[in-house]
Design an enzyme around this catalytic site. Structure first.
Site, short mmCIF file in Angstrom:
data_model
loop_
_atom_site.label_atom_id
_atom_site.label_comp_id
_atom_site.label_asym_id
_atom_site.label_seq_id
_atom_site.Cartn_x
_atom_site.Cartn_y
_atom_site.Cartn_z
N SER A 190 -22.88 -11.83 -9.47
CA SER A 190 -24.07 -11.00 -9.60
C SER A 190 -24.52 -10.53 -8.21
O SER A 190 -23.73 -9.92 -7.49
CB SER A 190 -25.16 -11.76 -10.34
OG SER A 190 -26.23 -10.90 -10.69
N ASP A 230 -22.08 -9.55 -16.55
CA ASP A 230 -22.44 -10.43 -15.45
C ASP A 230 -21.67 -11.74 -15.54
O ASP A 230 -21.61 -12.38 -16.59
CB ASP A 230 -23.95 -10.71 -15.49
CG ASP A 230 -24.46 -11.30 -14.19
OD1 ASP A 230 -23.77 -12.17 -13.62
OD2 ASP A 230 -25.54 -10.90 -13.75
#
Length: 1521
Positions: free
Chosen positions: A1250, A1368
């Site tokens: 991320s 993600d």
């Protein structure tokens, strides 16, 4: 035709009109009208019937058409258009439009322009050319087609015999013929047994199968001490009965197949050392009439035991009688020895002998057989070849030099195969340490008594003053060496100078002896030294040069004339007036030299060098002959050694680097030298060192730095009692990193012992200083004054099984390893003496294990076993590399593991008696120890406690699999295939080949810098570099031909055993033999190319591919500047599918001109300079002192260099940085990176999730902190803009935003840069929701996969990559420490910035009203916790697996977990950039400072830079006295 005529007439008319218009006012005739008129006349004249008339009419028509066009064009331009314009501009128009219509028109125009800008300009990232991820290539496998046990070619007697005698190492043709000319063969029918105790020779199986049995439980019942009996105890003779092997009396040890020896390493040593005495008597006890059995050994007192032993050996049947003279000379000893009368030594002040009489060493058994308690039985019809013992005795006399080499090879293999296996693998610590303890009785020599009184007190006083002068910051435990003014001059001298000095000293002694007949004594203060010399020489008069007994005044004249550094010419018979005389400085120096010489004499006698050979007249002449001395110095060149600087021996020989044959010396090998003369020659290499109580002189598991002779004090031989246990119960991270796809694939954690290796990998939970200050040692023996420490390990050049610690304040004499190796080369009796002592001290359990263990040598590509085969043995790697593969269902192969030096394969399969789980083959030429299952079963029945060690090993493997299941499940790449765990391929690398892509690459300079980096990083056991010149200088011009192949392979194997890493530099032409050797010997190949050069495949790569090498291949690109252009790396990797070990970007300045890969031959100047530089680098490891009061790291630390990064990768010491996800909280990671950079902590691999993927990619791209701040700040500003967020909103069918603004912000930070172009290794992880798995990305466009790793579900759309949807990576693993560990990182800094879970207890019942929950959320007086919303429930559900992965990451060994205090900041608080950045920076500074204060492990610690070698070598702190 009428129509044509009418048309023509009309055209004429129109043309006439045009003519009238255009020709007005022109007096000249119009050419167009003239042409028309002429064409009309022709047409009328010829009519329409002729071809000419027809052509004229066509031309007339064309001319008329052109005239019409011109007419209308002129009319339009001059009349029509002006008229129209005049009418338009003179007309008035009125347009009426309301505001709504106008706004709509303007909005339409703005929309059109926005569409063009948005989809034609701002989305350039979507129009980049496709660059898919580079798939990790499969390892090329070229397994040998030969089945196990079947030799290539004709399987005849000669092939099997050659296979068996490989254990002797390299044998020249004359030695081979001499050894085999008396060989005998014996035929055995199936079931026939014979007693090996009766065979006095070397036995091997040529054809068939033989089972080896050993006496079993009946022996243990008679001798209840079991494996811990005394090795000197009496054993029952087996001559009285020979029961069948099937009875309980015998246990099956092993099975011997074709081409394998039946005799063990112990048997070979016994055959070579039959006539070698255990302890060499002093010269005082030697009789003038004693003789020696061979030219190799000096005259030593032959005892009755030895004489009887020789009689028994000579009476063996089938023994040739050509040694009758030798045996008769052994029997014709003086009668008083036969009668056993006590021998009274002459009265002497010489204290080198033992103060108390030594009892004779008892024999092991009544028989002198080299195969004790061993019988054999043929399973099938078998042919056995036997080389009798007489052949070995004859070989010693004829080729003593070759004998010494063979003994050296056997002794080295005995240490590596038998003793190392028993100690490290079977847990037989007591048995191995018993050898060290009992060896002390052979290596004790007392100093003369006159050096124990005032002289010793004065020596102690010098050290005492120096200790008082030293400050507290100086570490006295490293030792203080006595100053030696001549040491520097000695170090700068060469072997040639040493030879000249020795000759000069001998000639001066002879000159003095000729003048000393009529001299008078002139006593002075310096006569004390001469008195001591007289005492020392009291027993050596027979060996010394003939001096007269009268005093000599010429001695003082000589002493005044020459430099004090040449104090070798003095009369040893000048007596002083008094011994208590105040000594001046020069006399003090003489006394120090006297101490050195006396210590050296005691050392030489302890290791087997005596002066008894001096009584022989021939030996005397040899000592004084310059020609023979020079010849002897040259002779040592041909011997195999394990020099620390072995490649420098070429300077001692001839200019062309050639060496003579081992057999060329023949019988001219001199006898053992006079210890006094040798001590005078080498006294400047002796150091007298003081160690305070508690100092560690030799660490367990390291190579002995040299020999320690105890002058005063006590040394404790001990072992770290729980060192092995800790390795078993708590395996190091290196062990847990092995790629194990199934429980069947296990490997041994027992490597070569490395002290404190565990603390280097234990993360921030282990206090390294506490481990070192409180070691758990168990005492084995005590070395008293006169004893020798480090004898076995130093002479054999093997790692120490023991630890030598100063029991009290101790004063020792230290002789470095290089000097010992030179002595061993020149005087082979040292090796033979130690081999004889070992054969006398070995316990029977070790002997039986030695018979069962088999030394194997397999070629590159050869298969050791196939998948599904029966598990019949455990294999331990001595040197080389193995790879375990398994077949896939689709027809391919998966690599399960790779095994390097010291690792074992197949314990679980052998214990559980299951079939092999994969196919094991050799990556390169490999030496193995085969531990048969029959031996394990025998040990389990006879000595069950031995199996505990192996059981603990297997239990530790299972525990490692449970603690880290990822090692068993493997890592999946984007294609779903199981990728190769890089940690298993970079772990335990021992050889690295530096190979250029093409000619012109400066590989020599590259390898020199890499070697320097390896030295500073601290490669285990050091590193060395080899090029073609070094090999030729050491082995001669025949190093690469057929004769020198075995010699070269043995030399390279010795280097790999001695050094932790060997670099092979391919500095020759592409077709040269050395280039082939480099590729064949490599565990890993570094393909070095110039980044600015052509990316085409070079000639060296084609050569390597033609050799079918299966080693790991790494691409190294050299850059002039620290920057890589976008797409450059992809061009290099595109055509190189065989690059399976990754790539490196290295900055190195080099000449843009083509650099010849093999420079032309020059004089020895450049070669000497290179060797001196390497020598200086080696010495610097031991002489450099760390700067005190400085932090461990500095911003300009050299450890951040590219060569150091590559060196850490090769050594398995890479430093990884893992950055977790957490939105805006990830800005704190920038501050932590800054703190790490200021602390000097290098970062080699970066991984992120991320926001951590974004920050990590910025850092990996530039490898610097400064550029990432600006880029991250711009991105945070875009993310904090509410207008951009609002403009990006869309209908929430899949997400709330289109993702364009987010994509644009990331693309502006990275552009079209690809991950391969990053300066540091980088990866980011994503969650593949199409295939429900985590994926790791290491190639492709950086912005694309960073965006995929940051795709928060609901806020952003998933990215589609090759048909899969990526989200993600934090949903599966928000802190990818386990994957970083699998890449081979040793120390990992993990920065966690994720949100904390809300663990508030909930109790809202079985049903819930949404309205009540809404009002309860806004009710400030409610005491009931708010129930989670639908979004919160989905978020917690998504991060369930990530929480578990985070908890495992915190406890992973080697992981340093960091979490800055950023809980008060939200995920989207990008507007607080500077505030969050400051929090991270402050936390990083405080955390690293605390970690350093409490002794936490940092990647650059005390163990790097060669500090361990500083304490015990010739360069401890010198006392300036």
């Amino acid at each position: 035709m009428d129509v044509v005529n009418s048309t023509a007439r009309a055209a004429v008319t129109s043309a006439t009109a045009v003519t009238a218009v255009t020709g007005t006012g022109d007096r000249h005739p119009n050419p167009l009208s003239s042409a028309v008129a002429a064409a009309s006349d022709v047409a009328n004249a010829h009519g329409s019937s002729s071809w000419l008339g027809l052509f004229a009419r066509v031309v007339l028509w064309l001319l008329q058409f052109v005239s019409m066009v011109l007419y209308y064009a002129i009319k339009l331009a001059t009349i029509s258009v002006p008229t129209l314009l005049y009418t338009l501009f003179s007309t008035s128009l009125t347009v009426t439009m309301n505001a709504t219509t106008l706004m709509l028109i303007v909005a339409a125009m703005i929309g059109a322009i926005s569409w063009v800008v948005r989809y034609r300009y701002l989305n350039m990232y979507s129009r980049l050319p496709p660059e898919p991820q580079r798939k990790e290539p499969d390892v090329d496998l070229f397994p040998d087609t030969h089945e196990e046990g079947i030799k290539s070619g004709l399987s005849n007697y000669f092939d099997e015999f050659l296979s068996a005698i490989k254990i002797f190492g390299y044998l020249e043709r004359p030695v081979f013929h001499e050894l085999t000319r008396s060989m005998q063969t014996r035929k055995l029918i199936a079931g026939e047994s014979f007693n090996l105790e009766e065979e006095k020779g070397f036995c091997l199986v040529v054809d068939g199968l033989v089972e080896i049995f050993v006496k079993s439980s009946s022996y243990n019942r008679r001798y209840p001490h079991g494996p811990y009996f005394s090795p000197n105890s009496e054993a029952p003779s087996s001559d009285d009965e020979h029961p069948a092997p099937g009875q309980q009396r015998y246990q099956l040890l092993t099975e011997v197949r074709n081409g394998a020896p039946m005799s063990s390493l112990f048997s070979i040593m016994s055959l070579f050392t039959e006539d070698v005495p255990l302890r060499h008597a002093d010269e005082d006890n030697s009789e003038p009439g004693t003789t020696t059995h061979s030219g190799l050994f000096p005259n030593y007192p032959a005892s009755a035991d030895f004489r009887k032993s020789r009689v028994r050996m000579d009476s063996v049947p089938n023994t040739p009688q050509m040694d009758a003279s030798a045996s008769s000379s052994a029997n014709n000893l003086p009668g008083q020895l036969d009668r056993g009368l006590p021998h009274v030594p002459p009265i002497s002040l010489d204290g080198t002998g033992f103060s108390k009489p030594q009892r004779p060493v008892p024999k092991r058994s009544n028989t002198t057989s080299a195969h004790p308690d061993i019988i054999a039985r043929a399973t099938v019809d078998t042919t056995v070849a036997i080389i009798p013992a007489s052949a070995f005795r004859r070989l010693i006399k004829i080729y003593p030099k070759a004998t010494a080499h063979i003994v050296h090879v056997i002794l080295s293999r005995f240490q590596r195969v038998t003793l190392a296996t028993a100690y490290n693998y079977l847990g037989l610590t007591n048995e191995v340490l018993q050898i060290e303890r009992q060896m002390l009785k052979y290596t004790t020599q007392q100093l003369p008594n006159h050096l124990r009184g005032d002289a010793l007190d004065r020596l102690k006083e010098k050290f005492k003053r120096e200790v008082e002068r030293m400050g507290e910051e100086d570490d006295v435990s490293k030792g203080i060496a006595l100053h030696n003014a001549r040491a520097g001059r000695r170090r700068r001298s060469t072997a040639t100078l040493r030879k000249e000095a020795a000759l000069q000293a001998f000639s001066k002694q002879r000159n003095i002896s000729s003048m000393s007949g009529s001299s008078l004594a002139i006593p002075n203060a310096g006569d004390l030294v001469t008195h001591l010399q007289q005492s020392r020489g009291g027993g050596n008069r027979a060996q010394s040069v003939a001096f007269t007994d009268g005093p000599s005044p010429h001695l003082d004249v000589e002493r005044e004339a020459v430099s004090p550094l040449a104090q070798r010419t003095f009369d040893p018979f000048v007596t002083p007036r008094s011994i208590h005389v105040a000594l001046e400085k020069r006399e003090t120096l003489d006394e120090d030299n006297l101490f050195r010489e006396s210590i050296l004499e005691c050392m030489f006698r302890s290791i087997g060098l005596t002066g008894s050979g001096g009584s022989n007249k021939d030996a005397d002449s040899n000592q004084a002959s310059p020609r023979l001395i020079s010849f002897d110095q040259r002779r040592q060149k041909a011997l195999y050694t394990n020099h620390a600087f072995g490649f420098m021996d070429g300077l001692d020989g001839s200019a062309d680097g050639d060496t003579e044959s081992i057999t060329s010396a023949g019988l001219s090998l001199p006898a053992s030298p006079n210890p006094q003369f040798l001590a005078q020659e080498m006294r400047d290499e002796m150091e007298i060192v003081f160690f305070p109580k508690g100092s560690v002189l030799v660490e367990q598991g390291e190579r002995n730095p040299g020999l320690y002779y105890v002058v005063d004090g006590f040394l404790d031989i001990c072992t770290q009692e729980d060192a092995a246990a800790s390795d078993v119960v708590h395996p190091t991270s290196r062990t847990s990193l092995h790629a194990m796809d199934s429980a069947q694939s296990i490997r041994s954690p027992q490597r070569s012992p490395q002290p404190f290796a565990e603390s280097m990998r234990s993360g921030n939970k282990v206090d390294d200083a506490e481990i070192k200050s409180k070691p758990n040692r168990r005492s084995v023996a005590l070395i008293k004054p006169g004893g020798l420490a480090g004898y076995v390990g130093t002479i054999s050049s093997y790692r120490s099984f023991i630890e030598v610690v100063a029991k009290t304040d101790v004063y020792v004499g230290f002789l470095p390893l290089t000097s010992i190796e030179r002595i061993v080369d020149r005087y082979p009796i040292v090796l033979l003496t130690m081999a004889k002592r070992l054969t006398n001290l070995l316990p029977r359990l070790i002997l039986h294990i030695d018979f069962a263990l088999e030394w194997l040598q397999v070629n590159a590509g050869q298969v050791i076993f196939h998948e599904g085969d029966e598990s019949e043995a455990i294999y331990i790697v001595l040197n080389g590399r193995l790879r375990l593969v398994e077949d896939r269902k689709d027809g391919g192969m998966n690599v399960k593991a790779e095994y390097g030096q010291g690792e074992s394969i197949g314990e679980l399969e052998v214990l559980t008696e299951t079939s092999r789980s994969g196919t094991l083959h050799a990556i390169r030429d490999t030496e193995l120890v085969k531990f048969p299952r029959t031996l394990f079963n025998s040990l389990a029945q006879e000595h069950p406690n031995i199996t505990i060690k192996i059981s603990k090993i297997i239990a530790s493997r299972m525990r490692a699999l449970i603690d880290d299941p990822s090692t068993m499940l493997g890592i999946k790449d984007s294609s779903g295939r199981s990728s190769i765990n890089k940690s298993s391929t970079t772990l335990n690398l021992r050889t690295v080949a530096v190979l250029p892509v093409s000619a012109g690459v400066p590989v020599v300079e590259f390898s020199n810098r890499l070697l320097s980096a390896l030295t500073e990083v601290g490669a285990p056991n050091g590193a060395t570099s080899l090029n073609s010149a070094a090999v030729l200088n050491h082995l001669g011009k025949h190093a690469f031909n057929r004769m020198g192949k075995l010699k070269l392979s043995q030399y390279l194997a010795d280097l790999e055993e001695k050094y932790g890493l060997v670099i092979y530099v391919a500095d020759t032409n592409v077709n040269a033999p050395w280039t082939q050797t480099c590729v064949a010997q490599a565990d890993c190949v570094l393909m070095v190319g110039l980044a600015d050069g052509s990316p085409e495949i070079g000639e060296y790569e084609r050569f390597m591919l033609g050799m079918k090498s299966t080693a790991r291949k790494i691409l190294v690109l050299l850059h002039q500047e620290r920057y890589s252009n976008s797409g450059l790396t992809r061009k290099w990797l595109k055509n190189r599918v065989w690059i399976n070990g990754g790539h490196f970007h290295v900055q190195m300045t080099y000449s843009p001109n083509a650099v010849p890969i093999h420079p032309p031959a020059k004089p020895s100047g450049p070669t000497l300079r290179e060797r001196v530089q390497i020598l200086q680098a080696e010495i610097q490891k031991y002489t450099s002192r760390k700067v005190r009061h400085s932090p461990f790291y500095s911003p300009d630390a050299p450890f951040k260099g590219d060569f150091h990064r590559l060196a850490r990768r090769l050594c398995g010491k890479s430093v990884g940085l893992v950055l977790g996800g957490g939105g805006a909280r990830g800005i704190a990671q920038i501050g932590i990176i800054r703190a790490m950079q200021e602390a000097g902590i290098p970062i080699d691999i970066v991984g992120g999730t991320s926001i951590g993927a974004f920050i990590g990619a910025l850092y990996a791209r530039h490898a610097d902190f400064v550029p990432i701040v600006n880029a991250a700040k711009k991105f945070s500003g875009r993310m904090a803009s509410m207008w951009r967020f609002a403009l990006d909103l869309t209908y929430p069918s899949a997400s709330y935003t289109t993702g364009h603004e987010f994509n644009r912000g990331i693309f502006k930070a990275f552009g079209n840069t690809q991950i391969e172009d990053f300066w540091l290794d980088y990866y980011c992880n994503t969650t593949n929701i199409s295939k429900s798995r985590a994926e790791f990305h290491t190639s492709g466009y950086a912005w694309w996969y960073v965006r995929a790793s940051m795709s928060l579900a609901g806020l952003l759309l998933p990215l589609c990559d090759e048909g899969s949807m990526l989200l993600d990576g934090g949903y599966v693993d928000n802190l990818t420490v386990s994957h970083m560990k699998s890449l081979g990182s040793d120390v990992i800094f993990a920065v966690d910035v994720g949100a904390l879970d809300d663990n508030t207890p909930q109790a809202f019942g079985d049903s819930l009203s949404g309205m009540w929950a809404f009002f309860n959320r806004w009710n400030p007086f409610s005491s009931v916790a708010n129930p989670p919303t639908l979004a919160e429930i989905q978020a917690r559900l998504a991060y369930v697996s990530s929480v578990d992965a985070l908890e495992r990451a915190k406890t992973l060994p080697g992981c340093i977990y960091m979490r800055p205090p950023i809980e008060e900041y939200g995920t989207l608080d990008f507007g607080k950039f500077m505030e969050i950045y400051g929090v991270g920076y402050k936390y990083g500074q405080e955390f690293l400072a605390k970690l350093r204060e409490r002794g936490g492990v940092l990647p650059i610690g005390e163990e790097m830079g060669g500090k361990k070698g500083l304490r015990r070598t010739m360069a401890p702190r010198r006392a300036s006295i």
